[in-house]
Design a protein around this motif. Sequence first.
Motif, PDB file in Angstrom:
ATOM      1  N   ILE A 232       0.853  -1.191   0.000  1.00 53.19           N
ATOM      2  CA  ILE A 232       0.000   0.000   0.000  1.00 53.19           C
ATOM      3  C   ILE A 232       0.888   1.240   0.000  1.00 53.19           C
ATOM      4  O   ILE A 232       1.716   1.424   0.889  1.00 53.19           O
ATOM      5  N   HIS A 233       0.723   2.069  -1.006  1.00 50.91           N
ATOM      6  CA  HIS A 233       1.493   3.305  -1.125  1.00 50.91           C
ATOM      7  C   HIS A 233       0.675   4.468  -0.574  1.00 50.91           C
ATOM      8  O   HIS A 233      -0.488   4.650  -0.941  1.00 50.91           O
ATOM      9  N   GLY A 234       1.270   5.240   0.310  1.00 51.72           N
ATOM     10  CA  GLY A 234       0.605   6.417   0.855  1.00 51.72           C
ATOM     11  C   GLY A 234       1.424   7.671   0.598  1.00 51.72           C
ATOM     12  O   GLY A 234       2.380   7.656  -0.186  1.00 51.72           O
ATOM     13  N   VAL A 235       1.041   8.713   1.262  1.00 56.45           N
ATOM     14  CA  VAL A 235       1.795   9.969   1.223  1.00 56.45           C
ATOM     15  C   VAL A 235       2.124  10.328   2.664  1.00 56.45           C
ATOM     16  O   VAL A 235       1.218  10.523   3.486  1.00 56.45           O
ATOM     17  N   GLY A 236       3.416  10.358   3.008  1.00 55.82           N
ATOM     18  CA  GLY A 236       3.823  10.606   4.373  1.00 55.82           C
ATOM     19  C   GLY A 236       3.523  12.023   4.840  1.00 55.82           C
ATOM     20  O   GLY A 236       3.485  12.962   4.034  1.00 55.82           O
ATOM     21  N   PRO A 248      -1.490   5.210   4.843  1.00 55.52           N
ATOM     22  CA  PRO A 248      -1.589   3.820   4.395  1.00 55.52           C
ATOM     23  C   PRO A 248      -2.091   2.883   5.487  1.00 55.52           C
ATOM     24  O   PRO A 248      -2.578   1.791   5.177  1.00 55.52           O
ATOM     25  N   ILE A 249      -1.987   3.305   6.750  1.00 57.73           N
ATOM     26  CA  ILE A 249      -2.491   2.453   7.827  1.00 57.73           C
ATOM     27  C   ILE A 249      -4.019   2.454   7.822  1.00 57.73           C
ATOM     28  O   ILE A 249      -4.656   1.408   7.976  1.00 57.73           O
ATOM     29  N   VAL A 250      -4.609   3.615   7.656  1.00 53.94           N
ATOM     30  CA  VAL A 250      -6.069   3.683   7.556  1.00 53.94           C
ATOM     31  C   VAL A 250      -6.551   2.913   6.332  1.00 53.94           C
ATOM     32  O   VAL A 250      -7.492   2.117   6.405  1.00 53.94           O
ATOM     33  N   LEU A 251      -5.878   3.125   5.198  1.00 49.43           N
ATOM     34  CA  LEU A 251      -6.265   2.429   3.977  1.00 49.43           C
ATOM     35  C   LEU A 251      -6.084   0.919   4.133  1.00 49.43           C
ATOM     36  O   LEU A 251      -6.955   0.135   3.741  1.00 49.43           O
ATOM     37  N   ILE A 317     -10.596  -5.420  -4.577  1.00 49.69           N
ATOM     38  CA  ILE A 317     -10.820  -4.668  -3.336  1.00 49.69           C
ATOM     39  C   ILE A 317      -9.646  -3.747  -3.036  1.00 49.69           C
ATOM     40  O   ILE A 317      -9.814  -2.566  -2.721  1.00 49.69           O
ATOM     41  N   ALA A 318      -8.427  -4.274  -3.137  1.00 47.89           N
ATOM     42  CA  ALA A 318      -7.255  -3.460  -2.793  1.00 47.89           C
ATOM     43  C   ALA A 318      -7.148  -2.241  -3.708  1.00 47.89           C
ATOM     44  O   ALA A 318      -6.949  -1.108  -3.233  1.00 47.89           O
ATOM     45  N   GLU A 319      -7.262  -2.455  -5.002  1.00 39.94           N
ATOM     46  CA  GLU A 319      -7.105  -1.335  -5.939  1.00 39.94           C
ATOM     47  C   GLU A 319      -8.213  -0.306  -5.778  1.00 39.94           C
ATOM     48  O   GLU A 319      -7.954   0.912  -5.769  1.00 39.94           O
ATOM     49  N   ASN A 320      -9.441  -0.775  -5.615  1.00 43.72           N
ATOM     50  CA  ASN A 320     -10.548   0.178  -5.556  1.00 43.72           C
ATOM     51  C   ASN A 320     -10.652   0.886  -4.215  1.00 43.72           C
ATOM     52  O   ASN A 320     -11.117   2.035  -4.159  1.00 43.72           O
ATOM     53  N   MET A 321     -10.179   0.249  -3.143  1.00 50.35           N
ATOM     54  CA  MET A 321     -10.095   0.973  -1.878  1.00 50.35           C
ATOM     55  C   MET A 321      -9.047   2.078  -1.983  1.00 50.35           C
ATOM     56  O   MET A 321      -9.178   3.143  -1.355  1.00 50.35           O
ATOM     57  N   GLY A 322      -8.012   1.838  -2.783  1.00 53.51           N
ATOM     58  CA  GLY A 322      -7.046   2.899  -3.046  1.00 53.51           C
ATOM     59  C   GLY A 322      -7.681   4.068  -3.759  1.00 53.51           C
ATOM     60  O   GLY A 322      -7.395   5.246  -3.460  1.00 53.51           O
ATOM     61  N   GLY A 326      -8.531   8.206  -2.718  1.00 56.26           N
ATOM     62  CA  GLY A 326      -8.089   9.330  -3.523  1.00 56.26           C
ATOM     63  C   GLY A 326      -6.698   9.182  -4.103  1.00 56.26           C
ATOM     64  O   GLY A 326      -6.089  10.178  -4.534  1.00 56.26           O
ATOM     65  N   LEU A 327      -6.182   7.954  -4.149  1.00 52.64           N
ATOM     66  CA  LEU A 327      -4.845   7.745  -4.720  1.00 52.64           C
ATOM     67  C   LEU A 327      -4.923   7.755  -6.243  1.00 52.64           C
ATOM     68  O   LEU A 327      -5.870   7.233  -6.842  1.00 52.64           O
ATOM     69  N   PRO A 328      -3.922   8.317  -6.900  1.00 52.12           N
ATOM     70  CA  PRO A 328      -3.869   8.243  -8.360  1.00 52.12           C
ATOM     71  C   PRO A 328      -3.545   6.820  -8.805  1.00 52.12           C
ATOM     72  O   PRO A 328      -3.075   5.994  -8.018  1.00 52.12           O
ATOM     73  N   ASP A 329      -3.772   6.527 -10.085  1.00 47.79           N
ATOM     74  CA  ASP A 329      -3.578   5.164 -10.587  1.00 47.79           C
ATOM     75  C   ASP A 329      -2.156   4.649 -10.388  1.00 47.79           C
ATOM     76  O   ASP A 329      -1.946   3.457 -10.188  1.00 47.79           O
TER      77      ASP A 329
END
Length: 455
Positions: A232-236, A248-251, A317-322, A326-329
């Motif tokens: 899971i990629h997030g933004v720090g 990414p923890i919430v996601l 599920i993983a991709e669409n929860m991303g 609001g994560l970009p593709d």
Amino acid sequence: MNKKCRLVTLSSVGFSLMLSGSIFAHGGEHAGLTEQINTDYKVHLAPLFKHFHQNPELSTVENKTADRMAKELRDAGFDVTENVGGTGVVAILENGDGPLVSMRADMDGLPVEEKSGLPYASTAKQVDPITGNDVFVMHACGHDVHITSLVGTARRMQAMKDEWSGTLMLIVQPAEERVLGAKAMMDDGLYERFGTPDFGLAFHVSSGLEAGKIAVTDGSPYAGADTVDIIIHGVGAHGASPHAGKDPIVLGSQIVLALQTLVSRELPPRDPGVVTVGSFHSGTKHNIISDRAVLQLTVRNTSKATRKVLLDGIKRIAENMGRVAGLPDDKLPEVIVSNESVPPTNNNPELAQRLRALWIKEMGEEIISKKPNKGMGAEDYPFFTTEPYIPSVYFGVGGTPEADFKSAKAGGAPIPSHHSPLFKITPEPAVKTGVEATVHALLELLPSSKITKNN
């Protein structure tokens, strides 16, 4: 193609004859087998079991175990080949015309510190080939029972050569715990080098079964399994400014909860499946929002169709929860299915029924356990029997005394599960039952020269 001419083929006519005909029935011919196994256990197999239990080795580095197994099988009169698919051992005993039947036993231990309290408990340590760490090693799944029983089987089949005909292949398999060994042996040309079996056998000792009992199912005793990672990629961001990042923890938490609907809402109620998130790693400090999380999953199935539903659903599920987050593709969660994957273990129903009837006849009706198989454990044995298809039976052998189950039910100590540091098997009934059940099955599938000539 097999290297030797055999009288039995897998044609529909030949296979039907082998399963339904009476030419393989032995009646009471082997009434002395139990006594022979009792004697061999006291003299040879009991100390051998303790040796294996006290000297376990990890997957892919079972070097000393393989050496000892090669010696034992050579001493039993078999033609032995070492280093098949790594540390694997193959032992062949040719005994005239007839089918080729294989029997497999796995030999690796686990990186677990034994706390069973047994007087012969393992204190062994070994460098883990995965982590490079020096770790305790234990036979926490009963593979010491399997290889000891295989030696006992070899010794009995050699002693009874005048009562059967054909070729016996004994397979000592490495790295079952990492589901690598069976495929490695097949990739090393197991059947091209030694012949393709007409039938395959294997068993697993179980702490959940009463010692001395046999469990055999007409269907799937073990599930298929996949190892899946979700990155899971997030933004720090600063923990005080969550709006400035993508957590990414919430996601990851939302993905974990959404995955619970796969089995409950996308599989038919009678179609078993398991999706377990066994590990969730993210973050380094209280007040830092990480930019990455990793989920580690095990996914279990009993059919190709179920496997596809689960793996496709995890990715969706993983991709669409991303996307919901609001994560970009280019930052959507990545789903990685490991090559540590195994298909379900499926017994041939006709062969399972044949052997169940045989074991009742030769060992008594009480030998068959009535406990239902409710687990979704997995095995790599199907790599030996799926491509090419080999009619096979994988059965269970009990390892815990009945008194222990009664004590646990009355509030005493619970029965330790496999892979637990407390795991233990009562070796004598387990090893002896494994040998006797296997020998009876082999004598059923390897017709004696006398019977062959008359038919």
